[in-house]
Design a protein around this motif. Structure first.
Motif, PDB file in Angstrom:
ATOM      1  N   LEU A 182     -15.637 -12.778  -8.798  1.00  0.00           N
ATOM      2  CA  LEU A 182     -14.030 -13.470  -7.836  1.00  0.00           C
ATOM      3  C   LEU A 182     -13.426 -13.299  -6.685  1.00  0.00           C
ATOM      4  N   ALA A 183     -14.045 -12.195  -6.067  1.00  0.00           N
ATOM      5  CA  ALA A 183     -13.822 -11.496  -4.686  1.00  0.00           C
ATOM      6  C   ALA A 183     -14.368 -12.789  -3.545  1.00  0.00           C
ATOM      7  N   ARG A 184     -15.725 -13.293  -3.826  1.00  0.00           N
ATOM      8  CA  ARG A 184     -16.714 -14.384  -3.004  1.00  0.00           C
ATOM      9  C   ARG A 184     -15.444 -15.640  -3.136  1.00  0.00           C
ATOM     10  N   GLN A 185     -14.794 -15.707  -4.454  1.00  0.00           N
ATOM     11  CA  GLN A 185     -14.500 -17.061  -4.675  1.00  0.00           C
ATOM     12  C   GLN A 185     -13.325 -17.156  -3.920  1.00  0.00           C
ATOM     13  N   VAL A 186     -12.751 -16.331  -3.825  1.00  0.00           N
ATOM     14  CA  VAL A 186     -10.793 -15.965  -3.748  1.00  0.00           C
ATOM     15  C   VAL A 186     -11.652 -16.556  -2.045  1.00  0.00           C
ATOM     16  N   VAL A 187     -12.300 -16.476  -0.933  1.00  0.00           N
ATOM     17  CA  VAL A 187     -12.487 -16.834   0.264  1.00  0.00           C
ATOM     18  C   VAL A 187     -13.359 -16.986   0.623  1.00  0.00           C
ATOM     19  N   GLU A 188     -13.580 -18.485  -1.107  1.00  0.00           N
ATOM     20  CA  GLU A 188     -14.053 -19.904  -0.667  1.00  0.00           C
ATOM     21  C   GLU A 188     -13.928 -20.753   1.327  1.00  0.00           C
ATOM     22  N   PRO A 189     -14.386 -21.509   1.611  1.00  0.00           N
ATOM     23  CA  PRO A 189     -13.807 -22.053   2.688  1.00  0.00           C
ATOM     24  C   PRO A 189     -12.830 -22.746   2.477  1.00  0.00           C
ATOM     25  N   GLY A 190     -11.880 -23.191   2.835  1.00  0.00           N
ATOM     26  CA  GLY A 190     -11.150 -24.127   2.368  1.00  0.00           C
ATOM     27  C   GLY A 190      -9.700 -23.387   1.704  1.00  0.00           C
ATOM     28  N   THR A 191      -9.755 -22.017   0.741  1.00  0.00           N
ATOM     29  CA  THR A 191      -8.951 -21.512   0.044  1.00  0.00           C
ATOM     30  C   THR A 191      -8.030 -20.608   0.919  1.00  0.00           C
ATOM     31  N   TYR A 192      -6.535 -20.058   0.399  1.00  0.00           N
ATOM     32  CA  TYR A 192      -5.880 -19.362   0.953  1.00  0.00           C
ATOM     33  C   TYR A 192      -6.133 -18.002   1.388  1.00  0.00           C
ATOM     34  N   GLY A 193      -7.190 -17.724   0.122  1.00  0.00           N
ATOM     35  CA  GLY A 193      -8.014 -15.901   0.844  1.00  0.00           C
ATOM     36  C   GLY A 193      -8.332 -16.758   2.335  1.00  0.00           C
ATOM     37  N   GLY A 249      -5.789  -5.641   0.334  1.00  0.00           N
ATOM     38  CA  GLY A 249      -4.158  -6.620   1.054  1.00  0.00           C
ATOM     39  C   GLY A 249      -4.538  -8.031   0.397  1.00  0.00           C
ATOM     40  N   ILE A 250      -5.453  -8.249   1.209  1.00  0.00           N
ATOM     41  CA  ILE A 250      -5.704 -10.338   1.213  1.00  0.00           C
ATOM     42  C   ILE A 250      -6.416 -10.224  -0.628  1.00  0.00           C
ATOM     43  N   ILE A 251      -7.282  -9.314  -0.307  1.00  0.00           N
ATOM     44  CA  ILE A 251      -8.497  -9.957  -1.411  1.00  0.00           C
ATOM     45  C   ILE A 251      -7.769  -9.899  -3.210  1.00  0.00           C
ATOM     46  N   HIS A 252      -7.649  -8.235  -3.205  1.00  0.00           N
ATOM     47  CA  HIS A 252      -7.137  -7.540  -3.967  1.00  0.00           C
ATOM     48  C   HIS A 252      -6.116  -8.368  -5.579  1.00  0.00           C
ATOM     49  N   ILE A 276     -15.614  -4.272 -12.536  1.00  0.00           N
ATOM     50  CA  ILE A 276     -14.509  -3.727 -11.470  1.00  0.00           C
ATOM     51  C   ILE A 276     -15.261  -2.545 -10.862  1.00  0.00           C
ATOM     52  N   PRO A 277     -15.989  -2.564  -9.603  1.00  0.00           N
ATOM     53  CA  PRO A 277     -16.445  -1.371  -8.927  1.00  0.00           C
ATOM     54  C   PRO A 277     -15.079  -0.333  -8.377  1.00  0.00           C
ATOM     55  N   LEU A 278     -14.200  -0.940  -8.187  1.00  0.00           N
ATOM     56  CA  LEU A 278     -13.032   0.080  -7.534  1.00  0.00           C
ATOM     57  C   LEU A 278     -11.713  -0.291  -8.736  1.00  0.00           C
ATOM     58  N   LEU A 279     -12.528   0.032 -10.129  1.00  0.00           N
ATOM     59  CA  LEU A 279     -11.203   0.029 -10.920  1.00  0.00           C
ATOM     60  C   LEU A 279     -10.356   1.718 -10.892  1.00  0.00           C
ATOM     61  N   PHE A 280     -10.355   2.474 -10.904  1.00  0.00           N
ATOM     62  CA  PHE A 280      -9.999   3.293 -10.568  1.00  0.00           C
ATOM     63  C   PHE A 280      -8.713   3.456  -9.265  1.00  0.00           C
ATOM     64  N   GLU A 281      -9.539   3.627  -8.011  1.00  0.00           N
ATOM     65  CA  GLU A 281      -9.273   2.833  -6.819  1.00  0.00           C
ATOM     66  C   GLU A 281      -8.132   1.424  -7.040  1.00  0.00           C
ATOM     67  N   SER A 282      -8.320   0.756  -7.848  1.00  0.00           N
ATOM     68  CA  SER A 282      -6.952  -0.140  -7.554  1.00  0.00           C
ATOM     69  C   SER A 282      -6.089   0.206  -8.807  1.00  0.00           C
ATOM     70  N   GLY A 283      -6.222   1.180  -9.414  1.00  0.00           N
ATOM     71  CA  GLY A 283      -5.235   1.263 -10.799  1.00  0.00           C
ATOM     72  C   GLY A 283      -5.506   0.081 -11.501  1.00  0.00           C
ATOM     73  N   LEU A 284      -6.341  -0.831 -12.348  1.00  0.00           N
ATOM     74  CA  LEU A 284      -6.338  -1.224 -12.856  1.00  0.00           C
ATOM     75  C   LEU A 284      -6.658  -0.659 -14.529  1.00  0.00           C
ATOM     76  N   ASP A 285      -7.458   0.734 -14.160  1.00  0.00           N
ATOM     77  CA  ASP A 285      -7.795   1.345 -15.339  1.00  0.00           C
ATOM     78  C   ASP A 285      -6.784   1.214 -16.461  1.00  0.00           C
ATOM     79  N   ILE A 286      -5.996   1.070 -15.820  1.00  0.00           N
ATOM     80  CA  ILE A 286      -4.484   1.718 -16.935  1.00  0.00           C
ATOM     81  C   ILE A 286      -3.719  -0.012 -17.754  1.00  0.00           C
ATOM     82  N   PHE A 287      -4.880  -1.189 -17.568  1.00  0.00           N
ATOM     83  CA  PHE A 287      -4.574  -1.804 -18.350  1.00  0.00           C
ATOM     84  C   PHE A 287      -5.384  -1.561 -19.117  1.00  0.00           C
TER      85      PHE A 287
END
Length: 286
Positions: free
Chosen positions: A36-47, A119-122, A148-159
């Protein structure tokens, strides 16, 4: 539906475990944060536009040249483009290696750049993940894996109802695997990538703090057959334990009850994390 968080530091074998969970006999849907991190910065996207705005002027090789196979296929002519429009009109893909050199490392400037990139991608990745989770819930899956490699760093583990951590016991093995996987990395670059993430030991400790039911650790120090047995053991435990009452309500198909009960579980996880952090801060002051 049970949300299974799958994480692990770089070069510990998380992607291999993800592939096993996607295949027979588990056939679990995988939501891969890296994809998903690659997809959200594909050419033409907002990211894509935001990354170029943040790093384009100071990173000359941020975009792949128009002579690369991907841009040649699109029939682009580099000579017809000015530096001002380079990347915005041509749709040149982002050079991930160059961006990685810019943000990985422990120096203050690289940490600052990494924070800007995250801050852009997450937020964009989280939105895409939410759409995928809703799709799999509506299509009746009993569980979905959030890779998610950064599961704990991003805080998403609580979900997550369950967190599976893939680890190696020897950091030397981790460094060797990383350099074998990415042949072009120097020893310094490899150390920078490993150092930019939470240490394996810290992630294992964070996983174990969730308790035996919610936290599972897979040590990937041996061969493929041993890894398969470990994955089978963990998934067997998850199915037996059921992921708690939150999973059962989602599985029964009661969205309102799931929302209420799920919110309670998330708040409990958030409060437990806050208490743990307060305890660590208190110990650090002593």
């Amino acid at each position: 539906m049970l949300l299974i968080g799958l994480t692990g530091s770089i070069a510990t074998g998380k992607s291999t475990v993800s592939s096993l969970l996607r295949s027979e006999p588990y056939n679990l849907p995988i939501i891969d944060a890296d994809v998903l991190a690659r997809q959200v910065v594909e050419p033409g996207t907002y990211g894509y536009k935001r990354v170029i705005a943040a790093f384009g002027e100071s990173t000359p090789d941020l975009l792949l040249p128009t002579s690369s196979p991907s841009t040649q296929k699109a029939g682009l002519d580099d000579g017809a483009k000015t530096e001002e429009t380079r990347g915005r009109r041509t749709g040149q893909p982002i050079n991930r290696a160059a961006l990685g050199r810019r943000v990985f490392g422990s120096s203050p400037s690289r940490m600052r750049d990494r924070k800007t990139l995250n801050g852009i991608i997450h937020p964009l990745v989280r939105l895409a993940m939410l759409r995928h989770v809703l799709y799999y819930y509506l299509t009746g899956h009993w569980a979905v894996v959030l890779d998610i490699p950064l599961l704990f760093e991003s805080g998403l583990d609580i979900f997550c109802g369950v967190v599976i951590m893939v680890a190696v016991s020897d950091p030397i093995v981790q460094m060797r695997r990383l350099r074998e996987r990415d042949k072009g990395l120097s020893a310094e670059e490899a150390e920078g990538r490993v150092g930019s993430q939470m240490a394996v030991g810290e992630k294992v400790a964070a996983t174990q703090e969730k308790g035996e039911r919610r936290g599972k650790v897979i040590l990937n120090d041996r061969g493929m057959e041993e890894l398969r047995r470990e994955v089978d053991r963990v998934i067997g435990e998850v199915k037996k334990e059921g992921g708690g009452p939150w999973w059962r309500i989602w599985f029964w198909g009661n969205p309102l009850a799931a929302l209420v009960f799920g919110s309670q579980e998330v708040l409990k996880s958030w409060w437990a994390r806050r208490r743990q952090q307060s305890s660590k801060n208190e110990k650090a002051r002593l």
